[in-house]
Design an enzyme around this catalytic site. Structure first.
Site, PDB file in Angstrom:
ATOM      1  N   LEU A  19       0.538  -1.158  -0.115  1.00 44.33           N
ATOM      2  CA  LEU A  19      -0.041  -0.079   0.143  1.00 44.33           C
ATOM      3  C   LEU A  19       0.854   1.065  -0.006  1.00 44.33           C
ATOM      4  O   LEU A  19       1.424   1.685   1.159  1.00 44.33           O
ATOM      5  CB  LEU A  19      -1.023   0.138   1.300  1.00 44.33           C
ATOM      6  N   GLU A  20       0.898   1.976  -1.039  1.00 43.31           N
ATOM      7  CA  GLU A  20       1.367   3.457  -1.058  1.00 43.31           C
ATOM      8  C   GLU A  20       0.362   4.304  -1.137  1.00 43.31           C
ATOM      9  O   GLU A  20      -0.480   4.546  -2.160  1.00 43.31           O
ATOM     10  CB  GLU A  20       2.293   3.529  -2.310  1.00 43.31           C
ATOM     11  N   LEU A  21       0.224   5.019  -0.119  1.00 54.72           N
ATOM     12  CA  LEU A  21      -0.785   6.024   0.411  1.00 54.72           C
ATOM     13  C   LEU A  21      -0.549   7.256   0.241  1.00 54.72           C
ATOM     14  O   LEU A  21       0.313   7.954  -0.672  1.00 54.72           O
ATOM     15  CB  LEU A  21      -1.669   5.481   1.607  1.00 54.72           C
TER      16      LEU A  21
END
Length: 463
Positions: free
Chosen positions: A230-232
């Protein structure tokens, strides 16, 4: 909901692409094809995978001019800047292809006579990639190439803003000779995206997007034990120390804040400047920002295009207005940018001083061409302010003292620390976030660890 996905170009608010959403039957068939194809693909030697993926890069780059124009028309980046994404795509793809033989090689332990002990990396299976619009090819290649090189099958769901990017990948991979079913694309609603994540065939999901989107992905995956990357969000800070090269800092930080209209995962969104340089830094930053030309991104003279959609621009306008009401001072007159018009995606860049962390513009992700600048007395104050965030993707330091940069960097709660640069991904280094910026990693050797599972072979050879 309409059965058709429509891509609205921010250039003129017209429909640029229309694609039908996948039906339940199409989704099911895609998943089954991927699972079946992966069983064969995982047996293909790494060297042969590398040959196919290298041909993919070659095939893709044959259409680089068209791909660059599609970026501009789909999400609004100036036409003179979009070709840079093609160069970044090639750099990352070729690096990860070349790294694969080493990263995926077995580790053999020979110190125990009579035993063969091997640590092996095994493909996960089907990898589902949900990619964003802001750097549509770069964010995709981070996952697609290493996932395929590791022996996985890939299903790519691209942003509704940039669907042509997924199609371009498919065409180039087909032309390169990738076996059918190993890479496929789907046009999906949010509900169907969640269903694919939950599908038993999917072993890993790589998602780049908002914090809310990341929580939705985690929720969809709750029913099974699967890996997530997850790159948020981000609110990436920069610190200009007293010993910084002032001209270099100004030039790089203006670009780091304003490039792509600030719509970069690791754009600089807040700056802290040592009090001895503060006034000169602010003057230089404002002067350079005023030189941007906001306009139609198809015009070669434009170096600041529209934001991706009107709602995004209105959000940033709201942050600026709220900050000013709370006491911030706006240093750039929007009248210098005739294309700036409320109710449209065209937004003038803005520089704010007299800001603090009670303001949304200094605490919540802006993802637009606005920056807040604060004065600090020393390194300790800078570190405290840089860490005062729920995000942690990158942080940038401007200093001529590498030792000090490392000491400061060790105190920062972030995934990447830069010195005298910003807003760049080196494929040799892990791309990773902490806190609400996400978890997992892409690129580098670590990226391959995310896309494989360890498998141990422990053989007694003498009885």
């Amino acid at each position: 909901m309409s059965a058709v996905q429509k891509t609205i170009s921010p250039i003129d608010n017209t429909v640029y692409v229309e694609r039908p959403y996948a039906s339940a039957t199409e989704i099911s068939q895609t998943l089954e094809r991927a699972a079946a194809a992966q069983k064969e693909w995982r047996r293909v030697p790494v060297a042969e995978r590398a040959r196919i993926l290298s041909r993919f890069v070659d095939e893709f780059l044959k259409g680089k001019d068209r791909h660059a124009e599609d970026i501009t028309r789909q999400m609004g980046r100036p036409i003179t800047q979009s070709p840079g994404e093609m160069r970044g795509f090639e750099e990352r793809a070729r690096f990860m292809i070349n790294l694969a033989p080493e990263a995926l090689a077995d580790t053999l332990y020979t110190d125990k006579p009579g035993f063969t002990r091997v640590l092996h990396r095994e493909a996960l299976g089907v990898v589902f990639i949900v990619a964003p619009w802001n750097y549509p090819y770069l964010t995709s290649v981070n996952g697609v190439v290493p996932a395929l090189m590791a022996g996985n099958a890939v299903i790519l769901k691209h942003s509704a803003q940039t669907p042509l990017c997924a199609e371009d990948f498919q065409a180039a991979l087909d032309a390169a000779g990738l076996p059918k079913g190993v890479f496929q694309t789907l046009v999906l609603t949010h509900d169907d995206t969640a269903k694919v994540i939950a599908a038993p065939q999917v072993a890993y999901c790589n998602f780049t997007g908002s914090v809310a989107g990341g929580h939705a992905v985690q929720q969809a995956a709750l029913g099974k034990f699967m890996g997530l990357g997850l790159e948020l969000g981000g609110k990436d800070p920069a610190y200009v120390r007293a010993d910084a090269n002032l001209d270099h800092a100004v030039e790089n930080l203006v670009d780091g804040a304003m490039f792509n209209s600030g719509q970069c995962c690791c754009a600089i969104e807040r700056i802290y400047v040592h009090e001895s340089l503060y006034d000169k830094f602010v003057d230089g930053f404002v002067d350079l920002t005023r030189k941007y030309k906001l306009g139609n991104p198809l015009d070669s003279a434009t170096n600041l295009g529209p934001m991706v959609r009107t709602s995004a621009a209105e959000f940033v306008r709201g942050q600026i207005d709220a900050a000013v009401k709370q006491g911030a001072k706006a240093l750039v007159d929007p009248a210098l940018f005739p294309a700036n018009k409320p109710g449209t995606p065209y937004l003038a860049p803005q520089v704010l001083v007299n800001v603090d962390h009670s303001m949304s513009v200094m605490s919540e992700e802006s993802f637009g061409p606005v920056i807040g600048i604060m004065k600090v007395k020393n390194d300790a104050e800078a570190v405290k302010l840089m860490n005062d965030s729920k995000y942690g993707l990158t942080a940038a330091l401007w200093t001529m003292d590498e030792k000090a940069a490392r000491e400061i960097g060790d105190q920062l709660e972030t995934g990447t620390v830069y010195m005298n640069r910003c807003d760049y991904l080196d494929p040799a280094l892990a791309w990773v976030g902490v806190k609400d910026s996400g978890r997992g990693a892409t690129l580098s050797r670590v990226g391959y660890e995310m896309l494989t599972r360890p498998k141990s072979f422990h053989f007694r050879t003498q009885i």
